[in-house]
Every structure is written in structure tokens, then in C-alpha cells.
Scaffold this motif. Structure first.
Motif, PDB file in Angstrom:
ATOM      1  N   THR A 158     -27.922  22.693  -8.985  1.00  0.00           N
ATOM      2  CA  THR A 158     -28.903  21.608  -9.112  1.00  0.00           C
ATOM      3  C   THR A 158     -28.637  20.798 -10.374  1.00  0.00           C
ATOM      4  OG1 THR A 158     -30.599  22.821  -7.899  1.00  0.00           O
ATOM      5  CG2 THR A 158     -31.364  21.074  -9.378  1.00  0.00           C
ATOM      6  N   CYS A 159     -28.398  21.500 -11.477  1.00  0.00           N
ATOM      7  CA  CYS A 159     -28.183  20.830 -12.763  1.00  0.00           C
ATOM      8  C   CYS A 159     -26.874  20.053 -12.817  1.00  0.00           C
ATOM      9  CB  CYS A 159     -28.189  21.864 -13.897  1.00  0.00           C
ATOM     10  SG  CYS A 159     -29.772  22.665 -14.179  1.00  0.00           S
ATOM     11  N   VAL A 160     -25.804  20.671 -12.336  1.00  0.00           N
ATOM     12  CA  VAL A 160     -24.458  20.155 -12.569  1.00  0.00           C
ATOM     13  C   VAL A 160     -23.962  19.253 -11.439  1.00  0.00           C
ATOM     14  CG1 VAL A 160     -22.044  20.895 -12.857  1.00  0.00           C
ATOM     15  CG2 VAL A 160     -23.867  22.100 -14.046  1.00  0.00           C
ATOM     16  N   VAL A 161     -24.542  19.403 -10.246  1.00  0.00           N
ATOM     17  CA  VAL A 161     -24.084  18.605  -9.109  1.00  0.00           C
ATOM     18  C   VAL A 161     -25.173  17.662  -8.601  1.00  0.00           C
ATOM     19  CG1 VAL A 161     -23.152  18.662  -6.762  1.00  0.00           C
ATOM     20  CG2 VAL A 161     -22.466  20.424  -8.415  1.00  0.00           C
ATOM     21  N   ASP A 162     -26.345  18.227  -8.255  1.00  0.00           N
ATOM     22  CA  ASP A 162     -27.376  17.427  -7.580  1.00  0.00           C
ATOM     23  C   ASP A 162     -27.997  16.364  -8.481  1.00  0.00           C
ATOM     24  OD1 ASP A 162     -26.851  19.092  -5.442  1.00  0.00           O
ATOM     25  OD2 ASP A 162     -28.567  20.400  -5.828  1.00  0.00           O
ATOM     26  N   LEU A 163     -28.406  16.751  -9.678  1.00  0.00           N
ATOM     27  CA  LEU A 163     -29.060  15.788 -10.563  1.00  0.00           C
ATOM     28  C   LEU A 163     -28.132  14.645 -10.993  1.00  0.00           C
ATOM     29  CD1 LEU A 163     -31.261  18.158 -12.777  1.00  0.00           C
ATOM     30  CD2 LEU A 163     -32.047  16.468 -11.104  1.00  0.00           C
ATOM     31  N   PRO A 164     -26.897  14.924 -11.439  1.00  0.00           N
ATOM     32  CA  PRO A 164     -26.022  13.802 -11.792  1.00  0.00           C
ATOM     33  C   PRO A 164     -25.764  12.870 -10.612  1.00  0.00           C
ATOM     34  CG  PRO A 164     -25.133  15.864 -12.639  1.00  0.00           C
ATOM     35  CD  PRO A 164     -26.280  16.224 -11.740  1.00  0.00           C
ATOM     36  N   THR A 165     -25.582  13.446  -9.431  1.00  0.00           N
ATOM     37  CA  THR A 165     -25.341  12.601  -8.258  1.00  0.00           C
ATOM     38  C   THR A 165     -26.530  11.683  -7.998  1.00  0.00           C
ATOM     39  OG1 THR A 165     -23.913  14.287  -7.260  1.00  0.00           O
ATOM     40  CG2 THR A 165     -24.825  12.611  -5.795  1.00  0.00           C
ATOM     41  N   ALA A 166     -27.734  12.238  -8.084  1.00  0.00           N
ATOM     42  CA  ALA A 166     -28.939  11.439  -7.828  1.00  0.00           C
ATOM     43  C   ALA A 166     -29.136  10.345  -8.875  1.00  0.00           C
ATOM     44  CB  ALA A 166     -30.165  12.356  -7.788  1.00  0.00           C
ATOM     45  N   LEU A 167     -28.921  10.685 -10.139  1.00  0.00           N
ATOM     46  CA  LEU A 167     -29.195   9.727 -11.217  1.00  0.00           C
ATOM     47  C   LEU A 167     -28.087   8.696 -11.412  1.00  0.00           C
ATOM     48  CD1 LEU A 167     -30.790  12.148 -13.825  1.00  0.00           C
ATOM     49  CD2 LEU A 167     -31.926  10.230 -12.695  1.00  0.00           C
ATOM     50  N   PHE A 168     -26.865   9.033 -11.035  1.00  0.00           N
ATOM     51  CA  PHE A 168     -25.730   8.140 -11.294  1.00  0.00           C
ATOM     52  C   PHE A 168     -25.238   7.403 -10.056  1.00  0.00           C
ATOM     53  CE2 PHE A 168     -24.229  11.229 -14.867  1.00  0.00           C
ATOM     54  CZ  PHE A 168     -25.244  10.776 -15.698  1.00  0.00           C
ATOM     55  N   ARG A 169     -25.690   7.808  -8.858  1.00  0.00           N
ATOM     56  CA  ARG A 169     -25.105   7.250  -7.636  1.00  0.00           C
ATOM     57  C   ARG A 169     -25.214   5.729  -7.571  1.00  0.00           C
ATOM     58  NH1 ARG A 169     -23.363   8.825  -2.788  1.00  0.00           N
ATOM     59  NH2 ARG A 169     -23.965  10.992  -3.061  1.00  0.00           N
ATOM     60  N   ARG A 170     -26.361   5.177  -7.927  1.00  0.00           N
ATOM     61  CA  ARG A 170     -26.532   3.728  -7.806  1.00  0.00           C
ATOM     62  C   ARG A 170     -25.528   2.987  -8.674  1.00  0.00           C
ATOM     63  NH1 ARG A 170     -32.385   1.164  -8.509  1.00  0.00           N
ATOM     64  NH2 ARG A 170     -32.612   2.292  -6.538  1.00  0.00           N
ATOM     65  N   ALA A 171     -25.361   3.439  -9.912  1.00  0.00           N
ATOM     66  CA  ALA A 171     -24.407   2.778 -10.793  1.00  0.00           C
ATOM     67  C   ALA A 171     -22.990   2.882 -10.237  1.00  0.00           C
ATOM     68  CB  ALA A 171     -24.466   3.389 -12.194  1.00  0.00           C
ATOM     69  N   PHE A 172     -22.630   4.064  -9.732  1.00  0.00           N
ATOM     70  CA  PHE A 172     -21.295   4.226  -9.169  1.00  0.00           C
ATOM     71  C   PHE A 172     -21.115   3.343  -7.944  1.00  0.00           C
ATOM     72  CE2 PHE A 172     -21.018   8.513 -11.317  1.00  0.00           C
ATOM     73  CZ  PHE A 172     -19.922   8.185 -12.092  1.00  0.00           C
ATOM     74  N   THR A 173     -22.124   3.302  -7.082  1.00  0.00           N
ATOM     75  CA  THR A 173     -22.030   2.511  -5.853  1.00  0.00           C
ATOM     76  C   THR A 173     -21.861   1.031  -6.171  1.00  0.00           C
ATOM     77  OG1 THR A 173     -23.393   4.118  -4.665  1.00  0.00           O
ATOM     78  CG2 THR A 173     -23.202   1.919  -3.713  1.00  0.00           C
ATOM     79  N   GLU A 174     -22.551   0.566  -7.197  1.00  0.00           N
ATOM     80  CA  GLU A 174     -22.495  -0.849  -7.562  1.00  0.00           C
ATOM     81  C   GLU A 174     -21.390  -1.155  -8.564  1.00  0.00           C
ATOM     82  OE1 GLU A 174     -26.437  -1.831  -8.818  1.00  0.00           O
ATOM     83  OE2 GLU A 174     -27.305  -1.447  -6.834  1.00  0.00           O
ATOM     84  N   GLY A 175     -20.631  -0.140  -8.963  1.00  0.00           N
ATOM     85  CA  GLY A 175     -19.521  -0.361  -9.889  1.00  0.00           C
ATOM     86  C   GLY A 175     -19.965  -0.720 -11.294  1.00  0.00           C
ATOM     87  N   GLU A 176     -21.120  -0.210 -11.699  1.00  0.00           N
ATOM     88  CA  GLU A 176     -21.654  -0.507 -13.021  1.00  0.00           C
ATOM     89  C   GLU A 176     -21.457   0.692 -13.961  1.00  0.00           C
ATOM     90  OE1 GLU A 176     -25.730  -1.360 -12.352  1.00  0.00           O
ATOM     91  OE2 GLU A 176     -25.349  -3.314 -11.414  1.00  0.00           O
ATOM     92  N   PRO A 177     -21.436   0.453 -15.275  1.00  0.00           N
ATOM     93  CA  PRO A 177     -21.367   1.587 -16.197  1.00  0.00           C
ATOM     94  C   PRO A 177     -22.635   2.431 -16.139  1.00  0.00           C
ATOM     95  CG  PRO A 177     -21.325  -0.533 -17.392  1.00  0.00           C
ATOM     96  CD  PRO A 177     -21.451  -0.846 -15.939  1.00  0.00           C
ATOM     97  N   ILE A 178     -22.510   3.697 -16.485  1.00  0.00           N
ATOM     98  CA  ILE A 178     -23.671   4.586 -16.530  1.00  0.00           C
ATOM     99  C   ILE A 178     -24.473   4.259 -17.783  1.00  0.00           C
ATOM    100  CG2 ILE A 178     -24.462   6.970 -16.495  1.00  0.00           C
ATOM    101  CD1 ILE A 178     -22.849   6.152 -14.051  1.00  0.00           C
ATOM    102  N   SER A 179     -25.741   3.914 -17.615  1.00  0.00           N
ATOM    103  CA  SER A 179     -26.562   3.498 -18.748  1.00  0.00           C
ATOM    104  C   SER A 179     -26.929   4.682 -19.633  1.00  0.00           C
ATOM    105  CB  SER A 179     -27.837   2.807 -18.262  1.00  0.00           C
ATOM    106  OG  SER A 179     -28.687   3.750 -17.616  1.00  0.00           O
ATOM    107  N   GLU A 180     -27.226   4.373 -20.878  1.00  0.00           N
ATOM    108  CA  GLU A 180     -27.691   5.421 -21.791  1.00  0.00           C
ATOM    109  C   GLU A 180     -29.019   5.996 -21.322  1.00  0.00           C
ATOM    110  OE1 GLU A 180     -26.092   6.863 -24.260  1.00  0.00           O
ATOM    111  OE2 GLU A 180     -24.384   5.605 -23.713  1.00  0.00           O
ATOM    112  N   ASP A 181     -29.837   5.163 -20.686  1.00  0.00           N
ATOM    113  CA  ASP A 181     -31.112   5.641 -20.154  1.00  0.00           C
ATOM    114  C   ASP A 181     -30.879   6.718 -19.094  1.00  0.00           C
ATOM    115  OD1 ASP A 181     -34.146   5.265 -19.711  1.00  0.00           O
ATOM    116  OD2 ASP A 181     -33.331   4.964 -17.706  1.00  0.00           O
ATOM    117  N   SER A 182     -29.950   6.461 -18.175  1.00  0.00           N
ATOM    118  CA  SER A 182     -29.654   7.444 -17.130  1.00  0.00           C
ATOM    119  C   SER A 182     -29.084   8.727 -17.718  1.00  0.00           C
ATOM    120  CB  SER A 182     -28.661   6.857 -16.120  1.00  0.00           C
ATOM    121  OG  SER A 182     -29.248   5.808 -15.388  1.00  0.00           O
TER     122      SER A 182
END
Length: 202
Positions: A158-182
Motif C-alpha cells: 500500500t505504501c510503496v506501490v498503491d499510494l504513489p500510483t494514486a497520488l502521482f498518476r495524474r501528473a504522469f498521465t499529463e506529462g507534468e513534473p511531480i509537485s512538492e505538494d504531492s
């Protein structure tokens, strides 16, 4: 025909990686890859045997490099909770270094990229990658709770796979950098999950 040099193979893999991210796995053909990489169709077949084998190599290279970084970050962290946070944050760190490879791993399902007929040696390499991740999760669970069971590993998944995928997917999908907030929210979420020990199987 002489076998392509290592840097030429890397150039082919780089081109395939870009095409997969931009067009999706089904958008990659031998012709489009040859045109993008500036090589002949024959060069691709000679170097990899088939388009499927090449795409498997693209996935393997990205996943292996990611796991190398994830393990390195976890090993460099001070305490065990920090190691879990570091492992969870590895996709963002990998995106800083290899943005297209990171997007590939997050946004493209492995089964969509890899065909049903994967060469035996590549299938073994893929299985070895899965075992590397499980080994890291088991090691962290043992350090945190003195446990190596499935419930403990599931919490760390959950910590290492599920949460990063959920929080970062939108940025990856849109080709944007991962924000400091995320990144900050991921750290907070992981630490919150770790406050509760894994359940015991009845």
C-alpha cells in the motif's frame, strides 16, 4: 549483418520508450520505430528478434533501473520508516532522472506492453524483477515489525506501490513534473499508514 553496438541498442530502446509513452503500446510498429530511430527494419529484427522482444526489453530496462534507484534510496535512509518513505517516493525521484521511463511504468500496464509470446529468457528476467520488489518489501517489514508474512507485506505494498500510483498518476498521465505538494502528501500518507501495525491473520 553485424550486430548493432550497445549505444545503438540503447538508442533503439530510447526511441521505443518514447513511442510507447506517446502512442501507447499498440501504436508502436517496426516501421514507426525504425523511422523514429533512423534505422532499418532489419536492424530491429537483427538486434531483438521481434518487436515483442524489443518492447519487453524496454519494460525490463525501465523497471530494473527503477528498482535499482528504489533500493538505493531505501538503503540510504536513516530509520526504517524513512526507508519506506524513500521507497514510496522513488517514482518521483525516478521521474526527475528518467521522465519517459517513469511515465511508462506508471501509465502503461505491463500486460498491455508485453505480448503473450515472450522469449523464455525475458520471462525469467521479468519474474526476477517481481522477486526483487517482494524481497525489498519483506526486508522492510522485517525491520519495522519483525514480521515477514503476507499481511505485513500487503501494508508495505500500500505504501510503496498503491499510494504513489494514486497520488502521482495524474501528473504522469499529463506529462507534468511531480509537485512538492504531492510529494509531501505521499510522505504524510505513508507515515500515517505505518502508525497502525499490520493485522494478524486469524
Amino acid at each position: 549483418m553485424a550486430r548493432p553496438r550497445v549505444h545503438d541498442l540503447d538508442r533503439l530502446l530510447d526511441a521505443a520508450e518514447r513511442l510507447v509513452v506517446d502512442l501507447g503500446p499498440r501504436g508502436v510498429t517496426v516501421r514507426s520505430l525504425a523511422a523514429t530511430a533512423g534505422v532499418s527494419n532489419g536492424t530491429i529484427y537483427h538486434a531483438f528478434g521481434s518487436l515483442g522482444a524489443l518492447l519487453a526489453r524496454v519494460w525490463l530496462r525501465a523497471a530494473s533501473d527503477f528498482l535499482d534507484l528504489q533500493t538505493e534510496l531505501a538503503d540510504q535512509a536513516g530509520d526504517t520508516a524513512a526507508a519506506v518513505v524513500a521507497a514510496a517516493g522513488a517514482p518521483a525521484a525516478f521521474a526527475d532522472r528518467r521522465p519517459e521511463a517513469a511515465r511508462l511504468l506508471i501509465t502503461v500496464k505491463k500486460e498491455h506492453l508485453l505480448g503473450p509470446q515472450i522469449p523464455e529468457d525475458l520471462a525469467g528476467d521479468l519474474l526476477a524483477l517481481d522477486k526483487r520488489l517482494v524481497k525489498l518489501l519483506v526486508r522492510l517489514a522485517d525491520r519495522l515489525w519483525g514480521r515477514r508474512d503476507a499481511q505485513a507485506v500487503e501494508v508495505l505494498t500500500t505504501c510503496v506501490v498503491d499510494l504513489p500510483t494514486a497520488l502521482f498518476r495524474r501528473a504522469f498521465t499529463e506529462g507534468e513534473p511531480i509537485s512538492e505538494d504531492s510529494r509531501g502528501r505521499l510522505t504524510a500518507a505513508v507515515r500515517a499508514v505505518l502508525l497502525l501495525p499490520p493485522p494478524r491473520k486469524d
